[in-house]
Enzyme design. Structure first.
Site, mmCIF file in Angstrom:
data_model
loop_
_atom_site.group_PDB
_atom_site.id
_atom_site.type_symbol
_atom_site.label_atom_id
_atom_site.label_comp_id
_atom_site.label_asym_id
_atom_site.label_seq_id
_atom_site.Cartn_x
_atom_site.Cartn_y
_atom_site.Cartn_z
ATOM 1 N N ASP A 147 2.422 3.495 2.897
ATOM 2 C CA ASP A 147 1.423 4.519 2.548
ATOM 3 C C ASP A 147 2.032 5.689 1.789
ATOM 4 O OD1 ASP A 147 -1.294 5.093 2.472
ATOM 5 O OD2 ASP A 147 -1.322 6.171 4.384
ATOM 6 N N GLU B 8 -10.606 5.155 7.900
ATOM 7 C CA GLU B 8 -9.355 5.812 8.289
ATOM 8 C C GLU B 8 -9.700 7.097 9.026
ATOM 9 O OE1 GLU B 8 -6.744 7.158 5.153
ATOM 10 O OE2 GLU B 8 -5.005 7.190 6.474
ATOM 11 N N HIS C 139 1.104 5.264 -2.247
ATOM 12 C CA HIS C 139 0.467 6.154 -3.230
ATOM 13 C C HIS C 139 1.583 6.763 -4.071
ATOM 14 C CE1 HIS C 139 -3.586 6.348 -1.195
ATOM 15 N NE2 HIS C 139 -2.838 5.915 -0.182
ATOM 16 N N HIS D 9 -9.827 1.982 1.160
ATOM 17 C CA HIS D 9 -9.426 2.822 2.292
ATOM 18 C C HIS D 9 -10.644 2.833 3.207
ATOM 19 C CE1 HIS D 9 -5.994 4.137 0.004
ATOM 20 N NE2 HIS D 9 -5.595 4.925 0.980
ATOM 21 N N GLN E 247 -9.926 9.226 -4.564
ATOM 22 C CA GLN E 247 -9.516 9.974 -3.361
ATOM 23 C C GLN E 247 -10.591 10.925 -2.849
ATOM 24 O OE1 GLN E 247 -6.171 10.305 -1.328
ATOM 25 N NE2 GLN E 247 -8.055 10.831 -0.242
ATOM 26 N N HIS F 171 0.833 -1.208 0.000
ATOM 27 C CA HIS F 171 0.000 0.000 0.000
ATOM 28 C C HIS F 171 0.863 1.252 0.000
ATOM 29 C CE1 HIS F 171 -3.899 1.989 1.524
ATOM 30 N NE2 HIS F 171 -3.030 2.975 1.328
HETATM 31 N N1 17E Z 1 -5.095 9.315 0.959
HETATM 32 C C1 17E Z 1 -5.861 8.885 1.994
HETATM 33 O O1 17E Z 1 -7.103 8.942 1.912
HETATM 34 N N2 17E Z 1 -5.262 8.404 3.092
HETATM 35 C C2 17E Z 1 -3.939 8.341 3.174
HETATM 36 N N3 17E Z 1 -3.376 7.851 4.283
HETATM 37 C C3 17E Z 1 -3.115 8.800 2.095
HETATM 38 C C4 17E Z 1 -3.752 9.279 1.007
HETATM 39 C C5 17E Z 1 -1.647 8.746 2.178
HETATM 40 FE FE FE2 Z 2 -3.530 5.003 1.796
#
Ligand code: 17E
Ligand code: FE2
Length: 424
Positions: free
Chosen positions: A311, A215, A59, A212, A154, A57
């Site tokens: 990440d 988070e 980006h 995702h 995103q 994982h």
């Molecule tokens: N985008 C997101 O939604 N969460 C993250 N931890 C990163 C990008 C790095």
């Molecule tokens: Fe991520």
């Protein structure tokens, strides 16, 4: 080539590996080689061999962009997304610029023993420049690295205009994995729909899923149960990954107990990103401050697959990072209270076989008949690997040495010590 005196990860004794035509031809107990051997010999003197590290994982479209157009001052996920959103319109990059940044990051990871990478790429961008860049890189870097691409919305599947169409178009363009970000959608209901949409598209196109998921430190964020339940109903669990799941660190134990039964049934994979989430989470807490990390130890104890990833490398979400997964293991073990003896000696599972399972990699392990892909660390045991963070002496791919590191040498100049001390 013959690699002699190898300590194989998780195995006792010393071994000889003979390599032919890019594959592992045989693995036999180490014995002195006769002079007649007609092959190059690499004596690694008992050093530790593992299959290559797996980055499950990262980006790559975001790497090395921290500070442009501005720094994330609060350190929250949400300011990170805001910074990135602003950057998409204010910093005009060409495809070559994006590829150049991604390649720099891939080289950092390669140096640190990584040969398999799953990258997310933002597809809430009607130009698809990032996705095009990643699709090209994936082909160009294939001799050195295996790359999987997640189409990652995103800014949301429903919170971003036509997010669902952009996601489907990305799959037609060649993305390997479907992403989603339910905790960022406007409402709980939209979040649930976004998960269902991602799974439905994956089912339709025969792709994997990596979401995702939760988070956030909100104990009410419960999209993981939706991911698990829907994957279970579709029989897709093995091809589905929940990334981050940091809200699980805030769930009450009664709910977690019920949830774990479903997770086990669903058979999905987990990616935990300890360095990134220790940095991003807990930002709305005063004291006590939560760690904002998923229940790694408890998932593993329940026989659920978990791996560790990085990440970010210097992006709007995380200002540090150099591509080294060994450091993620060290930090992750601390953050998850995984410092029992077996936790330590088996910790590199988190960046090897567990990652390989998550990515559904074939022919991954060091086994006769498999590709001769492996790394050699500058240590002779698993415990000291975690403790000392050794250099990657070699990274071998299809029987060829792709990376070689000469470890630093430190000399203690005896003259500064007393005679008695220097003699000991
Ligand atoms: N985008 C997101 O939604 N969460 C993250 N931890 C990163 C990008 C790095
Ligand atoms: Fe991520």
């Amino acid at each position: 080539m013959i690699i002699t005196n190898a300590k194989l990860y998780g195995k006792k004794g010393l071994w000889n590996l003979s390599l032919r035509e890019g594959k592992i031809f045989s693995i036999t107990p180490s014995q002195p080689l006769s002079n007649q051997v007609n092959a190059a010999i690499l004596d690694i003197h008992g050093k530790l061999i593992l299959p290559p590290f797996v980055e499950p994982h990262i980006h790559l479209d975001y790497v090395l962009t921290a500070g442009t157009p501005r720094w994330n001052q609060s350190g929250t996920l949400f300011e990170g997304i805001q910074c990135w959103s602003e950057r998409k319109v204010s910093v005009k990059e060409t495809k070559a610029d994006i590829k150049n940044r991604a390649l720099q990051a891939l080289k950092m990871q390669m140096k640190h023993g990584v040969q398999h990478v799953r990258t997310h790429v933002d597809i809430t961008d009607p130009s698809f420049l990032g996705l095009e860049a990643m699709l090209e890189i994936k082909e160009e870097i294939r001799p050195w690295m295996d790359v999987q691409i997640v189409a990652f919305p995103q800014e949301g599947i429903y919170a971003y205009p036509k997010g669902d169409e952009l996601l489907e178009e990305s799959l037609n363009m060649g993305a390997d994995v479907v992403g989603a970000i339910p905790h960022y959608e406007f409402t709980r209901e939209d979040g649930v729909l976004s998960v269902k949409k991602a799974l439905e598209l994956a089912y339709k196109y025969g792709k994997m899923v990596d979401i995702h998921c939760d988070e956030i430190d909100d104990e009410q964020s419960r999209f993981l149960e939706v991911v698990a339940a829907e994957s279970y109903k579709l029989g897709m669990g093995e091809h589905v990954t929940a990334s981050h799941t940091t809200a699980m660190g805030s769930y009450n134990n009664a709910y977690a107990y019920k949830l774990f039964k479903l997770l086990k049934q669903a058979n999905i994979h987990f990616v935990s990103l300890p360095k990134a989430n220790l940095h991003l989470q807990g930002r709305f807490d005063t004291f006590p401050k939560r760690r904002g990390i998923t229940r790694v130890k408890e998932l593993l104890d329940a026989d659920i697959n978990v791996c560790f990833g990085l990440d970010s490398i210097m992006d709007p979400w995380y200002p540090l990072g150099d591509g080294n997964l060994q450091r993620v293991v060290e930090v992750g073990l601390h953050a998850c209270h995984m410092t029992g003896y077996e936790d330590i000696t088996s910790a590199y599972d988190l960046i090897t076989i567990n990652g390989a399972k998550t990515l559904n990699l074939q022919q991954y392990e060091i086994k006769e008949g498999n590709k001769a892909n492996f790394i050699v660390l500058d240590t002779d045991n698993e415990y000291d690997a975690v403790r000392c963070q050794p250099s990657v002496l070699y990274s071998v791919r299809e029987g060829k040495i792709m990376v070689e590191t000469k470890p630093a040498e430190t000399q203690m100049h005896a003259s500064i010590f007393s005679k008695q001390f220097s003699e000991n």
